[in-house]
Scaffold this motif. Structure first.
Motif, PDB file in Angstrom:
ATOM      1  N   ASP A   1       0.833  -1.197   0.000  1.00 22.14           N
ATOM      2  CA  ASP A   1       0.000   0.000   0.000  1.00 22.14           C
ATOM      3  C   ASP A   1       0.869   1.250   0.000  1.00 22.14           C
TER       4      ASP A   1
ATOM      5  N   VAL B   1       0.845   4.063   1.606  1.00 24.50           N
ATOM      6  CA  VAL B   1       1.242   4.731   2.851  1.00 24.50           C
ATOM      7  C   VAL B   1       2.440   4.033   3.489  1.00 24.50           C
ATOM      8  N   SER B   2       2.387   2.709   3.598  1.00 33.27           N
ATOM      9  CA  SER B   2       3.466   2.003   4.289  1.00 33.27           C
ATOM     10  C   SER B   2       4.730   1.902   3.439  1.00 33.27           C
TER      11      SER B   2
ATOM     12  N   PHE C   1      -8.729   5.377  -3.756  1.00 30.43           N
ATOM     13  CA  PHE C   1      -8.456   5.256  -2.329  1.00 30.43           C
ATOM     14  C   PHE C   1      -9.731   5.581  -1.550  1.00 30.43           C
ATOM     15  N   THR C   2      -9.846   5.041  -0.361  1.00 30.68           N
ATOM     16  CA  THR C   2     -10.874   5.518   0.552  1.00 30.68           C
ATOM     17  C   THR C   2     -10.454   6.899   1.059  1.00 30.68           C
TER      18      THR C   2
ATOM     19  N   GLU D   1     -10.192   7.821   4.056  1.00 28.24           N
ATOM     20  CA  GLU D   1      -9.238   7.601   5.158  1.00 28.24           C
ATOM     21  C   GLU D   1      -7.837   7.351   4.615  1.00 28.24           C
ATOM     22  N   ASP D   2      -7.729   6.550   3.561  1.00 31.64           N
ATOM     23  CA  ASP D   2      -6.415   6.253   2.982  1.00 31.64           C
ATOM     24  C   ASP D   2      -5.814   7.486   2.304  1.00 31.64           C
ATOM     25  N   ARG D   3      -6.659   8.299   1.689  1.00 30.01           N
ATOM     26  CA  ARG D   3      -6.145   9.525   1.064  1.00 30.01           C
ATOM     27  C   ARG D   3      -5.562  10.460   2.119  1.00 30.01           C
TER      28      ARG D   3
ATOM     29  N   ALA E   1      -4.345   9.620   5.002  1.00 37.45           N
ATOM     30  CA  ALA E   1      -3.103   9.022   5.498  1.00 37.45           C
ATOM     31  C   ALA E   1      -1.968   9.205   4.497  1.00 37.45           C
ATOM     32  N   TYR E   2      -2.264   9.089   3.209  1.00 35.37           N
ATOM     33  CA  TYR E   2      -1.249   9.254   2.159  1.00 35.37           C
ATOM     34  C   TYR E   2      -0.706  10.683   2.151  1.00 35.37           C
TER      35      TYR E   2
ATOM     36  N   GLU F   1       1.454  11.283   5.167  1.00 33.20           N
ATOM     37  CA  GLU F   1       2.779  10.673   5.050  1.00 33.20           C
ATOM     38  C   GLU F   1       3.689  11.523   4.161  1.00 33.20           C
TER      39      GLU F   1
END
Length: 364
Positions: A258, A260-261, A287-288, A290-292, A294-295, A298
């Protein structure tokens, strides 16, 4: 024929999906529009999608699955309607089209069922490299050799952007050619004072990140990428085939994981070779929310620690988290933006609005 496995309400929803798709595809994809119209009226065809994962019950998945099988059997009668498979395709309003489609589907029900139940639509549009090139040229002028990281890279084809040939055309009729000669030629119509580089930027390292990357050396996986291109858009199809050929000669390095990681370790490794540039084009809408978030967080953390750049061509109307908002003249257009972190400070430049596949660019 494949059993739909759904009830009448499911069938109604799927039929409506095809009817809606016909309306949106009519102007740019007459073959797919005609097929979608016919499928919407035949529950035995629209219901095929019921076997797909809920998030993939989309008309384009069924059409791509059939296209995939047809690429294996281009001598079938159905291929005579596909502009990417025949020099003189039959008209999409030919009354024999839907019957040929239904017969092709019925003869390959087991294979089609496996594709519909396991595949997801996936594209790798190399035309977007023509949008990225001016921004990368600006960065190279500022910082020198680049290390590019393509997020949501699919088959990694956009990592090979310095192996393609570009033809940028102005409204006055002038053409600037960069790179090449290459089997992949990308043409972009320009408006405004686009700062085209004098030469292709120097890329000293490259890496792709994708949750489910495509291995273009694998015939089945490569054919699926090709199948996801609409056959009405034969120029895109043949350009993709040529790009896959280049990738097989010069395999891009892709890591599965993914965004982010994986982003930080890839940026840290590649920054030892050249200035790290993160790229993503029409990826974040998958992306969801939430994932956006987080991205982007980061990227901010990385930028607080080292100089890094980010170039994206995305649709802000679909992604409210982006640092540049929609174009007020047309909020649904794709926006090309460049974000730079220098000494911990973030600089945001909205560079252009553009076609989502890279056919034109209007510089701000």
């Amino acid at each position: 024929m494949i059993a739909t496995g759904g009830d009448s309400s499911d069938d109604t929803v799927l039929a409506r999906e095809f009817a809606a798709f016909e309306a949106t595809a009519r102007a740019r994809a007459p073959l797919y529009a005609a097929l979608a119209a016919g499928i919407s009226r035949d529950r035995s065809l629209s219901g095929l999608l019921a076997i797909a994962r809920p998030t993939q019950r989309l008309p384009v998945l069924l059409l791509a699955a059939v296209h995939d099988l047809l690429l294996e059997h281009p001598d079938h009668e159905l291929a005579s309607w596909y502009p990417n498979l025949t020099a003189r395709p039959r008209r999409s309003d030919d009354p024999g089209l839907l019957a040929a489609f239904a017969a092709f589907v019925a003869d390959r029900s087991d294979r089609l069922q496996r594709l519909l139940s396991t595949r997801t639509t996936q594209t790798n549009e190399v035309g977007r490299c023509g949008l990225l090139l001016p921004a990368l040229g600006m960065m190279a002028d500022e910082v020198g050799p680049l290390s590019v990281i393509d997020v949501g890279t699919s088959g990694g084809l956009n990592l090979l952007l310095d192996r393609f040939e570009y033809r940028f055309r102005t409204a006055g009729g002038n053409t600037t050619t960069l790179g090449g000669p290459s089997a992949v030629v990308i043409e972009v119509d320009l408006a405004g004072s686009v700062p085209l580089p004098a030469a292709l930027p120097t890329i000293v390292a490259r890496r792709g990140i994708d949750l489910d990357p495509i291995d273009v050396s694998d015939e089945d996986q490569a054919r699926w990428l090709e199948a996801c291109v609409w056959p009405d858009q034969a120029d895109r199809f043949h350009r993709l085939v040529a790009a896959i050929g280049i990738a097989r000669d010069h395999p891009p390095e892709i890591v599965a994981g993914d965004a982010v990681s994986m982003l930080r370790p890839v940026v840290e490794e590649l920054s030892e070779t050249g200035h790290p540039v993160v790229m993503n084009t029409w990826v974040l809408n998958y992306f969801t929310a939430e994932d956006r978030i987080a991205y982007l967080a980061e990227l901010e953390r990385i930028g607080a620690e080292r100089d890094v750049s980010w170039v994206y061509a995305e649709a802000p109307a679909l992604i409210p988290e982006l640092p540049t908002g929609p174009d007020p003249k047309d909020p649904h257009r794709t926006v090309l933006s460049m974000v730079r972190w220098r000494n911990g400070n973030r600089l945001v430049d909205h560079l252009a609005t553009c076609h989502p596949h890279g056919f034109w660019m209007h510089w701000r």
